[in-house]
Design an enzyme around this catalytic site. Sequence first.
Site, PDB file in Angstrom:
ATOM      1  CD  GLU A 264     104.290 113.867  11.438  1.00  8.00           C
ATOM      2  OE1 GLU A 264     105.327 113.356  11.911  1.00  8.00           O
ATOM      3  OE2 GLU A 264     103.464 113.262  10.772  1.00  8.00           O
ATOM      4  CD  GLU A 395     111.863 107.903  10.834  1.00  8.69           C
ATOM      5  OE1 GLU A 395     112.330 108.782  10.094  1.00  8.69           O
ATOM      6  OE2 GLU A 395     110.733 107.978  11.355  1.00  8.69           O
TER       7      GLU A 395
END
Length: 496
Positions: A264, A395
């Site tokens: 993840e 990010e």
Amino acid sequence: MSLSTKLETPVTGIYTQPTGLWIDNQWVEAIEKNSFEVINPATEEVICSVSEATDKDVEEAVSAARRAFEGCWRTTTPQQRGIHLTNLAQICEKNIDNLAAIECLESGKSISTAKEEIFAVIGCLRYYGGWADKIEGKTLDINPETLHYTRQEPLGVCGQIIPWNFPMLMLAFKIGPALATGNTVVVKTAEQTPLAALVFADYVKQAGFPPGVLNILSGSGKVAGAAISSHMGIDKVAFTGSTAVGRTIIKAAAMSNLKQVTLELGGKSPNIVFSDADIEQAVSWVNFGIYYNQGQCCCAGSRVYVQESVYDAFIEAFKKRAQAISVRDPFDAKTFQGPQVSQRQFDRIMGYIEEGKKSGATVKAGGKRQESKGYFIQPTIFSNVTADMKIMQEEIFGPVVAVAKFKTEEEVIKMSNDSPYGLAAGVHTKDLNTAIRVSNSLLSGTVWVNCYNMVHHQQPFGGYKQSGIGRELGEAALANYTQTKSVAICLSGALF
Ligand code: NAI
Ligand code: MG
């Protein structure tokens, strides 16, 4: 070093903080006696030191987990596994204030956010406790002379590597389905946030889990994390964290024993506001979507696309909203945003803010550090951000959002999907057809319509593209922790 220490939080007072490694239902010292310091990100002061696992300790934990798997856990009834998990949930519920306060102390997240997180931990453990006795195979009608069926069997020993943004929730996401399905576990927490998990480790025995079923180690990624991902005796590794480390883990798994891998990873999730949306509501969700948990969410809505006719009005309202956020002492019950988790994350985010300024985007709100001590950063909005800018592509994992304008639905779908990531997305519109059409076109594992950050243990969560492999939560997570065995029985005894 001692196996525990006395610590204090401003809301729950003095408590005993375990500092050892939790292996085989006991506190032990690290074999090489290494330790590392845990820093309070609101004050930059050392909270305490904890034992640091090396590959030797990982070895001990894996042996304990293997013994437990072979010796009892794989034959413990599913109902009993479920009882242990629900017991664990119940003990967390009794200790919710303490767990939340410790998370607040070590991670800097606001006490209200920490408490919500522990509520979610309890829900998740209870949910997977409920699944334990509902893991079913199938019977297959192939031939009247034979009986065919499948069983969903556990994988064995699972290594689970946890990040620091939701230290307890990420732990619950991982151990819940693993233990429910009959696996044993070796967890490695993040080096920034080992403390709440160590307090939780004490509950494992109280909940009735046999020794070795759940082992919890503090340690670094490079040493203990790497030892887990390359271990020949671990059957599966589950990881949440950066895409770069995700790559390292899958490589280590491939080069060792081809253990199964679920990942993840990062995201750069688009949050789209159409001109027909309820703008006040959209502002609230966009604000929550980026600034929740200091922007340290893998699914943060960090790219905001606003349709041109409402762009200016939206930006002004969003600016007011962001500037009204309380960024201060995380232990204050009214605080929404605390400090970033570490100096490293702080520097990284400030670097992106400088990068955004240099690249010519407009700082609409924030853009600076707040307070002189602690890793506090003002909620920051960049407007007029173009697709080629780093702050639109990478990010940031902090309270920084990039906003851009779009004209048509077709255009915004293209802009949204123009990313190596695909974790989540938001769509704000009153038109049901637009909502469904756009949701279906977005390349992301989750889409939130007229809301954001609605993660719930009943709903699968995970990434498209480079945001990950596999799904956590919901029924979907069970598949990551079981393997199918096919059994065929010849009823006639004759070769036919
Ligand atoms: P990271 O990916 O290095 O750390 C996450 C976990 O992986 C920690 O437990 C760490 O000890 C472990 N780890 C690190 N290197 C490892 C290795 N070689 N082998 C096995 N395990 C290893 O993340 P980091 O450096 O703390 O943060 C960097 C960026 O990663 C953040 O700015 C953010 O963009 C992203 N991140 C994403 C998260 C998510 O929820 N998807 C959570 C944390 C970070
Ligand atoms: Mg790292």
